[in-house]
Write a protein that holds these residues in place. Structure first.
Motif, PDB file in Angstrom:
ATOM      1  N   LYS A 120      34.785  38.731   1.229  1.00  0.00           N
ATOM      2  CA  LYS A 120      35.141  38.022   2.460  1.00  0.00           C
ATOM      3  C   LYS A 120      36.110  38.846   3.304  1.00  0.00           C
ATOM      4  N   LEU A 121      37.063  39.549   2.655  1.00  0.00           N
ATOM      5  CA  LEU A 121      38.014  40.376   3.386  1.00  0.00           C
ATOM      6  C   LEU A 121      37.303  41.530   4.092  1.00  0.00           C
ATOM      7  N   VAL A 122      36.307  42.097   3.457  1.00  0.00           N
ATOM      8  CA  VAL A 122      35.546  43.181   4.083  1.00  0.00           C
ATOM      9  C   VAL A 122      34.910  42.702   5.381  1.00  0.00           C
ATOM     10  N   ARG A 123      34.346  41.501   5.366  1.00  0.00           N
ATOM     11  CA  ARG A 123      33.722  40.954   6.579  1.00  0.00           C
ATOM     12  C   ARG A 123      34.744  40.776   7.697  1.00  0.00           C
ATOM     13  N   LYS A 124      35.944  40.357   7.369  1.00  0.00           N
ATOM     14  CA  LYS A 124      36.984  40.165   8.380  1.00  0.00           C
ATOM     15  C   LYS A 124      37.471  41.506   8.934  1.00  0.00           C
ATOM     16  N   PRO A 140      32.995  47.360   0.476  1.00  0.00           N
ATOM     17  CA  PRO A 140      33.831  47.099  -0.701  1.00  0.00           C
ATOM     18  C   PRO A 140      34.427  48.362  -1.311  1.00  0.00           C
ATOM     19  N   LEU A 141      33.769  49.534  -1.112  1.00  0.00           N
ATOM     20  CA  LEU A 141      34.306  50.778  -1.650  1.00  0.00           C
ATOM     21  C   LEU A 141      35.689  51.070  -1.082  1.00  0.00           C
ATOM     22  N   LEU A 142      35.931  50.679   0.157  1.00  0.00           N
ATOM     23  CA  LEU A 142      37.249  50.894   0.764  1.00  0.00           C
ATOM     24  C   LEU A 142      38.324  50.156  -0.014  1.00  0.00           C
ATOM     25  N   PRO A 181      42.745  40.148  -3.299  1.00  0.00           N
ATOM     26  CA  PRO A 181      42.982  41.318  -2.446  1.00  0.00           C
ATOM     27  C   PRO A 181      44.309  41.321  -1.700  1.00  0.00           C
ATOM     28  N   LYS A 182      45.022  40.198  -1.643  1.00  0.00           N
ATOM     29  CA  LYS A 182      46.349  40.220  -1.016  1.00  0.00           C
ATOM     30  C   LYS A 182      47.289  41.174  -1.756  1.00  0.00           C
ATOM     31  N   LEU A 183      47.007  41.377  -3.054  1.00  0.00           N
ATOM     32  CA  LEU A 183      47.855  42.286  -3.852  1.00  0.00           C
ATOM     33  C   LEU A 183      47.653  43.750  -3.474  1.00  0.00           C
ATOM     34  N   LEU A 184      46.585  44.032  -2.703  1.00  0.00           N
ATOM     35  CA  LEU A 184      46.337  45.413  -2.280  1.00  0.00           C
ATOM     36  C   LEU A 184      47.450  45.970  -1.406  1.00  0.00           C
TER      37      LEU A 184
END
Length: 460
Positions: free
Chosen positions: A269-273, A287-289, A453-456
């Protein structure tokens, strides 16, 4: 042939863009060569006219060996000798002595002086090439023309060249001799013009008579030979380097591989945003990013995994900077270009670097510098629909992360079974440097950040 890489000793001629008689200009692309690392375009360093191509397409040429002769503009170029053209195509001419690729003088003019001309005649010097200096030395001797070594016309076999010169033989025959342990200089040639044939090599290597082996219809009859239904692919350039590197890695570093399956629904979902944000315009966001970002953060927390093994000193070398390699499948083979100092880049900068790296690799224009000094690698096998694997370490690195395909699967989420986006991560590491605890912590950190993914964006 210039040294177009770091310590490379040879390159293969892929395609010539000029021919004898063509006018050329300083900086004009004249030939494409393939090294053990990349496909490289070589420019001409002179204005003038091409008088001769000294290597054919497909030839493997040593660094420092001459590949082309260029004369001043206006020089008349004689028609090529048919016999010499055939010899060049068949590689019957002995390997040339390494000599500078220099501008050829007019036929009636004395040789032009060079920076190396002040040295004593006959003494070996460093050979100037198109880029810097070659790794070999020479006395400046130019390869003799075929007319200087014409074979007798009575059909008799030519005697072996004096002074330890190489015997005349085609590349497949030379390979056969190496495979059978036969010294070509000791073989009596029987081919046209005093060339050594395959039969000559077999005769020299033939042992005492023995019972003939049982027929094996699905095997080639000898090295380099094929039967119906077979084809052979020469292992050169990138493929050859990859094969050698993988064998060296697999049998020198004790590999350990660990697996984890993770719910990456939130990351998808984050990738789409991110794709909708102006900051990522022009970049390929996938997603690789996020996987790359997660691995970089995990390494920042556990820097000991960003290391290499110093065999000579029996030491582990931990690197401060992370040069992140991305395995890329190209028509010329697998290569692993890397993003220098990837750990210091923002997410937008990392996205741009990944986009450029992949595009350059697919075009076959990755430079040797982009392939050197990697410290850790990601291989994305998921793009092929594969769920996972046990990747082999890139030589000189301590870890490699494989990313599997993202699939919708039933998953227990908040106490209920729901369809979620799930993938498998596998981390291979060198057990000399990375023990089970360190490898497990790194893999677990990557998985946790992709699940949340917020932990990224939280380091430490």
């Amino acid at each position: 042939m210039p040294d177009v890489g770091e310590g490379l000793e040879e390159a293969d001629i892929v395609v010539w863009h000029v021919k004898a008689g063509d006018e050329v200009h300083d900086g004009q692309i004249m030939v494409e060569v393939e090294t053990a690392k990349a496909l490289v375009e070589l420019p001409c360093p002179y204005d003038g006219v091409v008088t001769e191509l000294l290597a054919a397409e497909g030839d493997t040429v040593a660094v420092g060996a001459p590949i082309i002769a260029v004369a001043p503009a206006g020089t008349a170029v004689a028609a090529a000798e048919p016999e010499r053209e055939q010899a060049l195509a068949a590689d019957l001419v002995p390997e040339p002595v390494a000599a500078p690729v220099a501008e050829a003088p007019a036929p009636s003019a004395a040789p032009a002086p060079t920076e190396e001309a002040g040295k004593e005649k006959g003494k070996e010097t460093r050979t100037a090439v198109l880029v810097g200096y070659g790794v070999r030395t020479s006395s400046g001797k130019r390869r003799p023309r075929r007319a200087d070594a014409t074979a007798p016309t009575n059909g008799a076999a030519r005697p072996a060249p004096a002074g330890g010169s190489l015997a005349l033989a085609k590349p497949p025959v030379r390979k056969l001799a190496r495979d059978l342990g036969v010294d070509l200089a000791s073989v009596q040639p029987s081919g046209p013009g005093g060339t050594v044939t395959r039969e000559d090599v077999h005769a020299a290597a033939r042992p005492a008579p023995a019972p003939a082996p049982a027929a094996q219809p699905f095997q080639a009859t000898g090295p380099g030979e094929t039967i119906a239904g077979e084809r052979r692919i020469p292992v050169k350039g990138v493929r050859k380097a990859t094969a050698q590197a993988m064998v060296a890695s697999a049998f020198s570093a004790p590999h350990v591989t660990e697996w984890v399956t993770v719910d990456v629904t939130r990351s998808v979902k984050l990738v789409r945003k991110l794709r909708e944000l102006p900051d990522f315009a022009g970049a390929k966001v996938s997603p690789l990013l996020l996987v790359a970002r997660a691995l970089l953060v995990a390494i920042a927390r556990h820097p000991e995994i960003n290391a290499s093994w110093d065999e000579a000193n029996q030491e582990i070398v931990v690197r401060d900077r992370i040069n992140l390699g991305i395995a890329a499948a190209t028509p010329r083979g697998l290569i692993v270009p890397n993003i220098k100092d990837a750990g210091g880049k923002s997410l937008t900068a990392l996205a741009g670097a990944l986009t450029e790296l992949v595009a350059t690799a697919r075009e076959g224009r990755t430079s040797p510098a982009d392939l050197a000094r990697g410290t850790v690698t990601i291989t994305n096998v998921g793009v092929f629909g594969v769920d996972g694997g046990t990747p082999i370490l890139n030589p000189g690195e301590a870890a490699i992360l494989a990313v599997g395909a993202i699939r919708e699967q039933p998953w227990v989420h908040k106490g209920k079974v729901k369809p979620r986006q799930v993938t498998t991560l596998s981390l291979s590491f060198d057990h000399r440097m990375v023990d089970g605890e360190l490898g497990s912590r790194v893999l677990a950190d990557v998985a946790q950040m992709l699940e949340r993914p917020k932990l990224l964006f939280v380091r430490g």
